[in-house]
Enzyme design. Structure first.
Site, PDB file in Angstrom:
ATOM      1  N   ARG A   1       0.621  -1.060   0.046  1.00 49.42           N
ATOM      2  CA  ARG A   1      -0.052  -0.242  -0.031  1.00 49.42           C
ATOM      3  C   ARG A   1       0.665   1.218   0.052  1.00 49.42           C
ATOM      4  O   ARG A   1       1.765   1.103   0.859  1.00 49.42           O
ATOM      5  CB  ARG A   1      -0.869  -0.104   1.180  1.00 49.42           C
ATOM      6  CG  ARG A   1      -1.585   1.247   1.552  1.00 49.42           C
ATOM      7  CD  ARG A   1      -2.750   1.043   2.595  1.00 49.42           C
ATOM      8  NE  ARG A   1      -3.912   0.015   2.229  1.00 49.42           N
ATOM      9  CZ  ARG A   1      -4.923   0.170   2.723  1.00 49.42           C
ATOM     10  NH1 ARG A   1      -5.293   0.994   3.921  1.00 49.42           N
ATOM     11  NH2 ARG A   1      -5.819  -1.031   2.305  1.00 49.42           N
TER      12      ARG A   1
ATOM     13  N   LYS B   1      -7.062 -13.621   7.360  1.00 49.21           N
ATOM     14  CA  LYS B   1      -7.859 -13.994   5.900  1.00 49.21           C
ATOM     15  C   LYS B   1      -7.089 -15.028   5.329  1.00 49.21           C
ATOM     16  O   LYS B   1      -7.857 -15.936   4.786  1.00 49.21           O
ATOM     17  CB  LYS B   1      -7.499 -12.597   5.061  1.00 49.21           C
ATOM     18  CG  LYS B   1      -8.071 -12.473   3.683  1.00 49.21           C
ATOM     19  CD  LYS B   1      -7.763 -11.554   3.007  1.00 49.21           C
ATOM     20  CE  LYS B   1      -8.317 -11.484   1.574  1.00 49.21           C
ATOM     21  NZ  LYS B   1      -8.648 -10.058   1.317  1.00 49.21           N
TER      22      LYS B   1
ATOM     23  N   LYS C   1       2.416  -7.344   5.269  1.00 47.88           N
ATOM     24  CA  LYS C   1       1.682  -6.033   4.497  1.00 47.88           C
ATOM     25  C   LYS C   1       2.764  -4.955   4.459  1.00 47.88           C
ATOM     26  O   LYS C   1       3.705  -4.977   5.396  1.00 47.88           O
ATOM     27  CB  LYS C   1       0.478  -5.439   5.497  1.00 47.88           C
ATOM     28  CG  LYS C   1      -0.257  -4.584   4.575  1.00 47.88           C
ATOM     29  CD  LYS C   1      -1.278  -5.270   3.615  1.00 47.88           C
ATOM     30  CE  LYS C   1      -2.188  -4.244   2.822  1.00 47.88           C
ATOM     31  NZ  LYS C   1      -3.432  -5.361   2.308  1.00 47.88           N
TER      32      LYS C   1
ATOM     33  N   THR D   1     -11.888 -12.438  -7.240  1.00 46.74           N
ATOM     34  CA  THR D   1     -12.470 -11.877  -6.135  1.00 46.74           C
ATOM     35  C   THR D   1     -14.013 -11.643  -6.544  1.00 46.74           C
ATOM     36  O   THR D   1     -14.834 -12.088  -5.350  1.00 46.74           O
ATOM     37  CB  THR D   1     -11.881 -10.253  -5.780  1.00 46.74           C
ATOM     38  OG1 THR D   1     -10.552 -10.217  -5.715  1.00 46.74           O
ATOM     39  CG2 THR D   1     -12.459  -9.718  -4.687  1.00 46.74           C
TER      40      THR D   1
ATOM     41  N   GLY E   1     -16.672  -0.749 -10.015  1.00 49.60           N
ATOM     42  CA  GLY E   1     -15.418  -0.873 -10.229  1.00 49.60           C
ATOM     43  C   GLY E   1     -15.015  -1.977 -10.723  1.00 49.60           C
ATOM     44  O   GLY E   1     -15.625  -2.978 -11.342  1.00 49.60           O
TER      45      GLY E   1
ATOM     46  N   GLY F   1     -17.043  -4.782  -8.658  1.00 44.38           N
ATOM     47  CA  GLY F   1     -18.584  -4.778  -8.927  1.00 44.38           C
ATOM     48  C   GLY F   1     -19.009  -4.995 -10.044  1.00 44.38           C
ATOM     49  O   GLY F   1     -20.119  -5.537 -10.282  1.00 44.38           O
TER      50      GLY F   1
ATOM     51  N   ARG G   1     -20.145   5.414 -14.686  1.00 38.20           N
ATOM     52  CA  ARG G   1     -19.830   3.972 -14.498  1.00 38.20           C
ATOM     53  C   ARG G   1     -20.837   3.000 -14.066  1.00 38.20           C
ATOM     54  O   ARG G   1     -21.095   1.891 -14.521  1.00 38.20           O
ATOM     55  CB  ARG G   1     -18.836   3.812 -12.992  1.00 38.20           C
ATOM     56  CG  ARG G   1     -17.414   3.712 -13.594  1.00 38.20           C
ATOM     57  CD  ARG G   1     -16.539   3.630 -12.632  1.00 38.20           C
ATOM     58  NE  ARG G   1     -15.085   4.183 -12.688  1.00 38.20           N
ATOM     59  CZ  ARG G   1     -14.134   3.896 -12.085  1.00 38.20           C
ATOM     60  NH1 ARG G   1     -14.120   3.064 -11.053  1.00 38.20           N
ATOM     61  NH2 ARG G   1     -13.279   4.355 -12.412  1.00 38.20           N
TER      62      ARG G   1
ATOM     63  N   ALA H   1     -15.656  -5.137  -0.377  1.00 39.07           N
ATOM     64  CA  ALA H   1     -15.158  -4.104   0.259  1.00 39.07           C
ATOM     65  C   ALA H   1     -14.298  -4.678   1.532  1.00 39.07           C
ATOM     66  O   ALA H   1     -14.853  -5.551   2.463  1.00 39.07           O
ATOM     67  CB  ALA H   1     -16.106  -2.722   0.671  1.00 39.07           C
ATOM     68  N   ASN H   2     -13.188  -4.013   1.771  1.00 39.74           N
ATOM     69  CA  ASN H   2     -12.274  -4.584   2.779  1.00 39.74           C
ATOM     70  C   ASN H   2     -12.703  -3.581   4.270  1.00 39.74           C
ATOM     71  O   ASN H   2     -13.313  -2.454   3.927  1.00 39.74           O
ATOM     72  CB  ASN H   2     -10.846  -4.154   2.697  1.00 39.74           C
ATOM     73  CG  ASN H   2     -10.168  -5.174   1.840  1.00 39.74           C
ATOM     74  OD1 ASN H   2     -10.162  -6.305   2.211  1.00 39.74           O
ATOM     75  ND2 ASN H   2      -9.436  -4.771   1.075  1.00 39.74           N
TER      76      ASN H   2
HETATM   77  P1  NAD Z   1     -12.217  -0.053  -7.648  1.00 40.42           P
HETATM   78  O1  NAD Z   1     -11.306   1.191  -7.486  1.00 40.42           O
HETATM   79  O2  NAD Z   1     -11.744  -0.476  -9.041  1.00 40.42           O
HETATM   80  O3  NAD Z   1     -13.752   0.303  -7.786  1.00 40.42           O
HETATM   81  C1  NAD Z   1     -14.312   0.977  -6.685  1.00 40.42           C
HETATM   82  C2  NAD Z   1     -15.545   1.718  -7.161  1.00 40.42           C
HETATM   83  O4  NAD Z   1     -16.271   2.377  -6.154  1.00 40.42           O
HETATM   84  C3  NAD Z   1     -15.223   2.815  -7.955  1.00 40.42           C
HETATM   85  O5  NAD Z   1     -16.086   2.723  -9.362  1.00 40.42           O
HETATM   86  C4  NAD Z   1     -15.493   4.256  -7.405  1.00 40.42           C
HETATM   87  O6  NAD Z   1     -15.942   5.046  -8.201  1.00 40.42           O
HETATM   88  C5  NAD Z   1     -16.807   3.666  -6.407  1.00 40.42           C
HETATM   89  N1  NAD Z   1     -16.995   4.491  -5.131  1.00 40.42           N
HETATM   90  C6  NAD Z   1     -15.861   5.012  -4.538  1.00 40.42           C
HETATM   91  N2  NAD Z   1     -16.349   5.353  -3.325  1.00 40.42           N
HETATM   92  C7  NAD Z   1     -17.813   5.153  -3.368  1.00 40.42           C
HETATM   93  C8  NAD Z   1     -18.790   5.447  -2.551  1.00 40.42           C
HETATM   94  N3  NAD Z   1     -18.705   6.165  -1.308  1.00 40.42           N
HETATM   95  N4  NAD Z   1     -20.119   5.132  -3.082  1.00 40.42           N
HETATM   96  C9  NAD Z   1     -20.366   4.428  -3.937  1.00 40.42           C
HETATM   97  N5  NAD Z   1     -19.323   4.097  -4.882  1.00 40.42           N
HETATM   98  C10 NAD Z   1     -18.126   4.414  -4.798  1.00 40.42           C
HETATM   99  O7  NAD Z   1     -12.077  -0.895  -6.690  1.00 40.42           O
HETATM  100  P2  NAD Z   1     -12.296  -2.635  -6.868  1.00 40.42           P
HETATM  101  O8  NAD Z   1     -10.690  -3.254  -7.180  1.00 40.42           O
HETATM  102  O9  NAD Z   1     -13.242  -2.731  -7.305  1.00 40.42           O
HETATM  103  O10 NAD Z   1     -12.517  -2.915  -5.241  1.00 40.42           O
HETATM  104  C11 NAD Z   1     -13.632  -2.773  -4.378  1.00 40.42           C
HETATM  105  C12 NAD Z   1     -13.572  -2.966  -3.169  1.00 40.42           C
HETATM  106  O11 NAD Z   1     -13.031  -4.384  -2.668  1.00 40.42           O
HETATM  107  C13 NAD Z   1     -12.413  -2.210  -2.294  1.00 40.42           C
HETATM  108  O12 NAD Z   1     -12.726  -1.652  -1.024  1.00 40.42           O
HETATM  109  C14 NAD Z   1     -11.265  -3.058  -2.209  1.00 40.42           C
HETATM  110  O13 NAD Z   1     -10.432  -2.834  -1.206  1.00 40.42           O
HETATM  111  C15 NAD Z   1     -11.930  -4.572  -2.184  1.00 40.42           C
HETATM  112  N6  NAD Z   1     -11.315  -5.484  -2.449  1.00 40.42           N
HETATM  113  C16 NAD Z   1     -10.757  -5.568  -3.983  1.00 40.42           C
HETATM  114  C17 NAD Z   1     -10.041  -6.866  -4.411  1.00 40.42           C
HETATM  115  C18 NAD Z   1      -9.537  -7.084  -5.812  1.00 40.42           C
HETATM  116  O14 NAD Z   1      -9.253  -8.136  -6.187  1.00 40.42           O
HETATM  117  N7  NAD Z   1      -9.680  -6.006  -6.570  1.00 40.42           N
HETATM  118  C19 NAD Z   1      -9.624  -7.996  -3.468  1.00 40.42           C
HETATM  119  C20 NAD Z   1     -10.181  -7.607  -2.068  1.00 40.42           C
HETATM  120  C21 NAD Z   1     -10.923  -6.678  -1.885  1.00 40.42           C
END
Ligand code: NAD
Length: 351
Positions: A47, A71, A83, A155, A187, A190, A213, A265-266
């Site tokens: 990070r 985890k 980490k 994920t 994102g 999602g 989006r 989300a984490n």
């Molecule tokens: P990303 O950055 O691709 O997408 C996040 C999305 O959330 C974006 O489209 C952003 O516009 C939107 N967003 C931000 N704040 C918001 C709010 N307050 N309300 C509504 N939408 C909002 O992230 P990602 O990779 O899709 O990850 C999503 C979550 O899952 C994060 O919390 C991340 O830590 C967790 N996570 C991701 C992975 C992975 O493999 N990518 C693994 C474990 C956990």
């Protein structure tokens, strides 16, 4: 802001090794926290962030590394938790960033494989490719550079299995046909989750602070957009937080109009008590670090354990099985699902 000094933080931390490296070139600090190697080498993301004080960065690395231990243990991977936090005055780009990754790669290599890293906040595949020029102990490089690529798809697949297991617990059937699922965050995770759910017959609602989006994803899967400030009131079967952490306060837990909370989300619980509020209201909460482990499972499986595609898919389906075990224990012991997940992780850690 942490009022503790490095010394005070190290004094109370229950992890194994903390590596502290001053990075003068960026005027930053690199903290690599190896919380546990009890089940295998420590794994965790890198990070990069701006903190009020360097001690805040160290504290974050310590907390996040402990979360990784749980985890990886709860999903049964032969890995411990670690980490890295790189605390910088501003997020670097260009040549400064490139040079930082080379120095950081040398540092990871010097740890001889006790710690293996991937991406996290403000780091991604392209950064891992550069780090990988200096060390083999890096997971999640681009496919072109020999890695398994972005973990968002696995994920999302793990979350999909987790949602089905949660529906089975609440409704007696994991069938998604006609179920209403609200995904917060369109994102990487999602948007792919939306596809899996729609394909299985669910009605998908999607909210994102970036409305375009949300609209793009909704159009692709035949879903509907919900305004991101209407998420709490929306009447749904499943609320899937896939954007940011801290979405479950006791207040929000007492107002949500759904039967299941299950998303990627984490750190979803802004307050630990929120898990008890959900339980008291009959809302099933899928503990975040269990349901979002699919990315870690795929990276470790592919890059460290030489799993095939079908091995990975089988392991992702086990996210659902682990959740069923958590739910069984939560019911048996009369505790929240969050407490049941912690207990299961601790048990696997000591076995
Ligand atoms: P990303 O950055 O691709 O997408 C996040 C999305 O959330 C974006 O489209 C952003 O516009 C939107 N967003 C931000 N704040 C918001 C709010 N307050 N309300 C509504 N939408 C909002 O992230 P990602 O990779 O899709 O990850 C999503 C979550 O899952 C994060 O919390 C991340 O830590 C967790 N996570 C991701 C992975 C992975 O493999 N990518 C693994 C474990 C956990």
């Amino acid at each position: 802001m942490s009022r503790a000094t490095f010394e005070q933080l190290l004094e109370v931390w229950d992890g194994e090794t903390a590596v502290v490296q001053r990075d003068r070139e960026t005027n930053g600090w690199i903290f690599v926290c190896i919380h546990s190697t009890r089940r295998g080498p420590a794994g965790g993301g890198t990070r990069m962030n701006v903190y009020a004080t360097p001690a805040d960065g160290l504290e974050d690395a310590m907390r996040l590394s402990a979360a990784m231990t749980r985890k990886l243990a709860v999903v049964g991977l032969p890995f411990g938790g670690g980490k890295t936090v790189i605390a910088v005055p501003e997020i670097p780009s260009g040549q400064t960033r490139h040079a930082l990754w080379l120095r950081y790669g040398d540092l990871i290599e010097s740890l001889g494989g006790t710690y293996r890293t991937s991406s996290d906040m403000n780091t991604g595949e392209a950064d891992l490719d550069v780090i990988g020029q200096r060390t083999e102990y890096v997971l999640g490089r681009s496919i072109g550079a020999g890695g398994a690529g972005n973990p968002a798809r696995p994920t999302a697949r793990g979350v999909f299995h987790g949602i089905r297991a949660s529906l089975a617990q609440v409704f007696g059937s994991e069938d998604l046909e006609g179920r209403v699922v609200l995904i917060e965050g369109a994102g990487g995770v999602g948007s792919q989750l939306a596809g899996y759910l729609a394909e299985a017959g669910a009605a998908v609602l999607i909210a994102d602070i970036d409305r375009t989006r949300a609209q793009t994803v909704a159009a692709r899967v035949g879903g509907e957009v919900v305004s991101s400030d209407r998420v709490v009131e929306a009447h749904t079967d499943v609320y899937a937080p896939c954007a940011v952490g801290g979405v479950l306060s006791t207040d929000i837990a007492s107002r949500l109009d759904c039967r299941v909370v299950a998303g990627s989300a984490n750190n979803q619980l802004a307050e630990q008590d929120a898990a008890d509020v959900l339980r008291a209201r009959g809302i099933l909460y899928a503990p975040d670090y269990v349901i979002n482990a699919g990315g870690a499972i795929a990276l470790v499986g592919r890059e460290q354990l030489s799993w095939s595609d079908s091995d990975v898919e089988t392991a992702l389906a086990r996210v659902g099985e682990t959740l069923r075990e958590v739910y069984r224990r939560s019911e048996e012991r009369g505790i929240s699902t969050a407490a049941a997940a912690d207990a299961l992780a601790d048990e696997r850690l000591s076995s």
